[in-house]
Motif scaffolding. Structure first.
Motif, PDB file in Angstrom:
ATOM      1  N   ALA A  93       0.836  -1.202   0.000  1.00 15.38           N
ATOM      2  CA  ALA A  93       0.000   0.000   0.000  1.00 15.38           C
ATOM      3  C   ALA A  93       0.873   1.257   0.000  1.00 15.38           C
ATOM      4  O   ALA A  93       0.651   2.189  -0.773  1.00 15.38           O
ATOM      5  CB  ALA A  93      -0.940  -0.006   1.203  1.00 15.38           C
ATOM      6  N   TYR A  94       1.887   1.261   0.871  1.00 21.18           N
ATOM      7  CA  TYR A  94       2.788   2.417   0.911  1.00 21.18           C
ATOM      8  C   TYR A  94       3.579   2.552  -0.395  1.00 21.18           C
ATOM      9  O   TYR A  94       3.732   3.648  -0.938  1.00 21.18           O
ATOM     10  CB  TYR A  94       3.772   2.300   2.084  1.00 21.18           C
ATOM     11  CG  TYR A  94       3.252   2.855   3.383  1.00 21.18           C
ATOM     12  CD1 TYR A  94       3.065   4.232   3.544  1.00 21.18           C
ATOM     13  CD2 TYR A  94       2.958   2.027   4.458  1.00 21.18           C
ATOM     14  CE1 TYR A  94       2.609   4.751   4.750  1.00 21.18           C
ATOM     15  CE2 TYR A  94       2.494   2.548   5.663  1.00 21.18           C
ATOM     16  CZ  TYR A  94       2.320   3.915   5.806  1.00 21.18           C
ATOM     17  OH  TYR A  94       1.869   4.433   6.993  1.00 21.18           O
ATOM     18  N   GLU A 144       3.074   6.128  -7.309  1.00 20.95           N
ATOM     19  CA  GLU A 144       2.063   6.955  -7.977  1.00 20.95           C
ATOM     20  C   GLU A 144       2.411   8.442  -7.818  1.00 20.95           C
ATOM     21  O   GLU A 144       2.336   9.216  -8.777  1.00 20.95           O
ATOM     22  CB  GLU A 144       0.715   6.641  -7.308  1.00 20.95           C
ATOM     23  CG  GLU A 144      -0.507   7.143  -8.023  1.00 20.95           C
ATOM     24  CD  GLU A 144      -1.761   6.823  -7.190  1.00 20.95           C
ATOM     25  OE1 GLU A 144      -1.955   5.645  -6.815  1.00 20.95           O
ATOM     26  OE2 GLU A 144      -2.522   7.774  -6.897  1.00 20.95           O
ATOM     27  N   LEU A 145       2.816   8.827  -6.612  1.00 17.86           N
ATOM     28  CA  LEU A 145       3.205  10.223  -6.380  1.00 17.86           C
ATOM     29  C   LEU A 145       4.467  10.574  -7.174  1.00 17.86           C
ATOM     30  O   LEU A 145       4.570  11.669  -7.734  1.00 17.86           O
ATOM     31  CB  LEU A 145       3.419  10.467  -4.883  1.00 17.86           C
ATOM     32  CG  LEU A 145       2.138  10.480  -4.034  1.00 17.86           C
ATOM     33  CD1 LEU A 145       2.477  10.368  -2.544  1.00 17.86           C
ATOM     34  CD2 LEU A 145       1.314  11.751  -4.270  1.00 17.86           C
ATOM     35  N   GLU A 170       2.927   1.405  -3.455  1.00 16.42           N
ATOM     36  CA  GLU A 170       2.110   1.784  -4.611  1.00 16.42           C
ATOM     37  C   GLU A 170       1.781   3.270  -4.601  1.00 16.42           C
ATOM     38  O   GLU A 170       1.802   3.941  -5.630  1.00 16.42           O
ATOM     39  CB  GLU A 170       0.805   0.969  -4.630  1.00 16.42           C
ATOM     40  CG  GLU A 170       1.013  -0.470  -5.070  1.00 16.42           C
ATOM     41  CD  GLU A 170      -0.254  -1.323  -4.955  1.00 16.42           C
ATOM     42  OE1 GLU A 170      -0.246  -2.444  -5.487  1.00 16.42           O
ATOM     43  OE2 GLU A 170      -1.240  -0.873  -4.319  1.00 16.42           O
ATOM     44  N   LYS A 171       1.443   3.795  -3.424  1.00 19.81           N
ATOM     45  CA  LYS A 171       1.098   5.221  -3.363  1.00 19.81           C
ATOM     46  C   LYS A 171       2.343   6.069  -3.610  1.00 19.81           C
ATOM     47  O   LYS A 171       2.278   7.098  -4.285  1.00 19.81           O
ATOM     48  CB  LYS A 171       0.479   5.556  -2.007  1.00 19.81           C
ATOM     49  CG  LYS A 171      -0.173   6.923  -1.968  1.00 19.81           C
ATOM     50  CD  LYS A 171      -1.391   6.996  -2.861  1.00 19.81           C
ATOM     51  CE  LYS A 171      -1.872   8.402  -3.127  1.00 19.81           C
ATOM     52  NZ  LYS A 171      -3.050   8.425  -4.020  1.00 19.81           N
ATOM     53  N   PHE A 209       6.386   7.873   2.293  1.00 23.78           N
ATOM     54  CA  PHE A 209       5.698   6.606   2.024  1.00 23.78           C
ATOM     55  C   PHE A 209       6.695   5.536   1.552  1.00 23.78           C
ATOM     56  O   PHE A 209       6.596   4.371   1.936  1.00 23.78           O
ATOM     57  CB  PHE A 209       4.593   6.795   0.973  1.00 23.78           C
ATOM     58  CG  PHE A 209       3.258   7.209   1.548  1.00 23.78           C
ATOM     59  CD1 PHE A 209       3.163   8.226   2.470  1.00 23.78           C
ATOM     60  CD2 PHE A 209       2.080   6.574   1.157  1.00 23.78           C
ATOM     61  CE1 PHE A 209       1.939   8.614   3.010  1.00 23.78           C
ATOM     62  CE2 PHE A 209       0.844   6.946   1.684  1.00 23.78           C
ATOM     63  CZ  PHE A 209       0.773   7.970   2.606  1.00 23.78           C
TER      64      PHE A 209
END
Lengths: 359, 359
Positions: A217-218, A224-225, A220-221, A247
């Motif tokens: 989860a961390y 993305e950022l 992937e975010k 993240f």
């Protein structure tokens, strides 16, 4: 066994949040003889940031030089300077160590805060969980984003024998101040190389064998950022890069970096390359392991007009090449994460040499 | 002014990580007379979980009942039970309070850990930053996911006058154990209502005026995970729901919930509804404020065959309706986040009554 992950317990995030540092430190200052140590990247010695730092007259301000990556001898020297300052005054430990700068400066602050309460040389503690005593209260304030040093449980140092971190729960900062305004002035190439540290370690962790839902989860975010920052044109890209780095660092809880970081450590140790650029140089030759990541990375490079040096390890003397391989091979968890438990059959000395000789 | 956000400093995540609780607590047990207090939801009194809990013979195990939402009188009663147990033994404070259950049970554990070191009744501390002394070491172990109680700086209590949390940095757990296996046995409707607490508070925070990049990153990832859990069919949906809850809680750092939570507090206080179902009942009538969120929520309800009671507040006596409005209006930061600084002109007592009367 799952890691009981130590998290930075106090986080302040926001544009201008650096101005609250004085209030944050006020709670930690304790009467007569109490002082803070500021370790600040010397690129800021003539900057506006200098005038905003809440350095009191009893405090010790040390401008640190990170032209070279942090070395254990430098950590020991800085620790001795703090001890000498203690002797000239109250003989008490400082109330806090505040590191202001990029990953190297933050790592120096972490290491000094540990070495003030643990005997011997910092080189004695390169490894995992060798630190016995809690560190002095320490605060991390990044002026470059991407390394994840603001959240990690390591401080990466080049010692006499190896480049390896002091990995410990005590290494983790007690407080971080994430002010996107502080990273807005970074030179474009340095911003790129440091940002790519985050991008690359997310590619490595998301493609690794250690991953679980927390770290995914961390990661992937964060990735993305990174995409929004390095392939987009948003007005709040400093804010996003800062959170991507945070993240990305958090994603390491239950994951690991991989092939690129392992090879990059060897490049840094032998050629003295900074970690960020070392990663970029290595990653560009790792299409075989991270095809999608490497393609996207090249698009980011192109968009930002980045050209890094080539053929650095080509034709290098054999003993230096062997040393590079030695340094890379120490990092067993990275190889296992990337290639599984049978990694030793895949990643032979010959294979590593061949990769280095292309770089 | 930015909040210096207090984060749970130790997190363990993974299937089966509950088995490491004994090791984690071992470090906190201190010689003769040292004991732990386990506050455990009484639904587990006949379960397999009971046999896995590392309760030693000197420890105090209290089965708590959360058929009603936590009340301040219940917190005071539980605190008195711990004090009586202390008097019967070493007279020392417990070495730790371990809360095992859903949001209500975790809130009880937080509140008892605070009230053991702060004088008076828990009702005296409903509000913001009224707690003066650090709590006893406390551990949160969720068996339902969605509330974010595992990371929040509040413990929501119904007092004689109001439903309001004890909001304090000292409220935050010192350790959380996130084991997705523990939530796998929850009844489907309870799992849904509690999960929707996360989904709804992310909709509220992402549509609020307080948001920044830190909270947005957490909120977006949490809502994405909620979608995968409640609209998808993944095998690892327990893992994802647990992380969604954690991320949703973290997103509150620099954001707030909104219209739905404010109205839900009134429903709970006057009608005794649990928070999760109260949220769902309110949210379904808030299309005007959260159109996309409400539509997606209805798809999730449909997919999971959820039907909740209707017309609960219709035809309610006027003094009870007025009380509901009073309770909702206390929550000024929620209204301001949702509707901006001019919220009082938009959300009049009449408007709130009208909304309640539809529910």
């Amino acid at each position: 066994m799952f890691r009981n992950f130590k998290v930075v317990p106090h986080i302040i995030f926001g544009r201008g949040s650096f101005n609250q540092l004085d209030d944050i430190l006020a709670e930690k200052r304790r009467g007569v003889g109490s002082f803070m140590v500021f370790l600040v990247d010397d690129v800021f010695s003539e900057s506006g940031l200098k005038t905003k730092m809440p350095v009191k007259k009893q405090d010790l301000l040390i401008w640190v030089n990170v032209d070279d990556e942090p070395k254990t001898v430098y950590v020991d020297e800085l620790t001795d300077r703090v001890r000498a300052y203690m002797k000239s005054g109250s003989n008490n430990l400082p109330a806090g160590i505040i590191g202001i700068g990029g990953g190297s400066t933050m790592d120096l602050a972490k290491a000094v805060s540990l070495m003030l309460t643990n005997p011997g040389s910092s080189a004695d503690y390169q490894g995992w969980d060798l630190i016995k005593n809690p560190a002095v209260y320490h605060v991390g304030i990044p002026t470059l984003s991407g390394t994840g040093a603001e959240v990690s449980r390591t401080t990466v140092l080049s010692g006499p024998e190896k480049k390896l971190g002091i990995n410990s729960d005590y290494t983790v900062f007690d407080q971080i101040v994430l002010d996107p305004e502080l990273i807005s002035g970074a030179p474009a190439d340095q911003r790129f190389y440091t940002g790519m540290d985050c991008y690359i370690h997310c590619v490595e962790s998301l493609n690794g064998t250690y991953l679980n839902t927390f770290s995914k989860a961390y990661g992937e975010k964060a990735i993305e950022l990174c995409r929004e920052v390095f392939l987009g044109n948003g007005p709040d890209s400093d804010d996003k890069l800062m959170i991507a780095s945070y993240f990305g660092g958090m994603s390491i809880a239950y994951s690991q970096v991989g092939v690129c970081h392992a090879l990059s450590y060897g490049l840094s140790f032998v050629l003295g390359l900074h970690h960020g650029i070392g990663n970029c140089i290595a990653f560009d030759y790792l299409e075989e392991y991270y095809p999608e990541g490497v393609h996207e990375f090249r698009r980011m490079m192109k968009k930002h007009g980045i050209n890094f040096p080539r053929n650095l390890a080509k034709g290098i003397e054999n003993h230096r090449l062997e040393k590079m391989v030695d340094v890379a091979l120490v990092l067993e968890p990275l190889w296992e994460n990337a290639l599984g438990t049978g990694w030793k059959e895949i990643m032979t000395r010959e294979k590593i040499k061949e990769l280095y000789q292309r770089m």
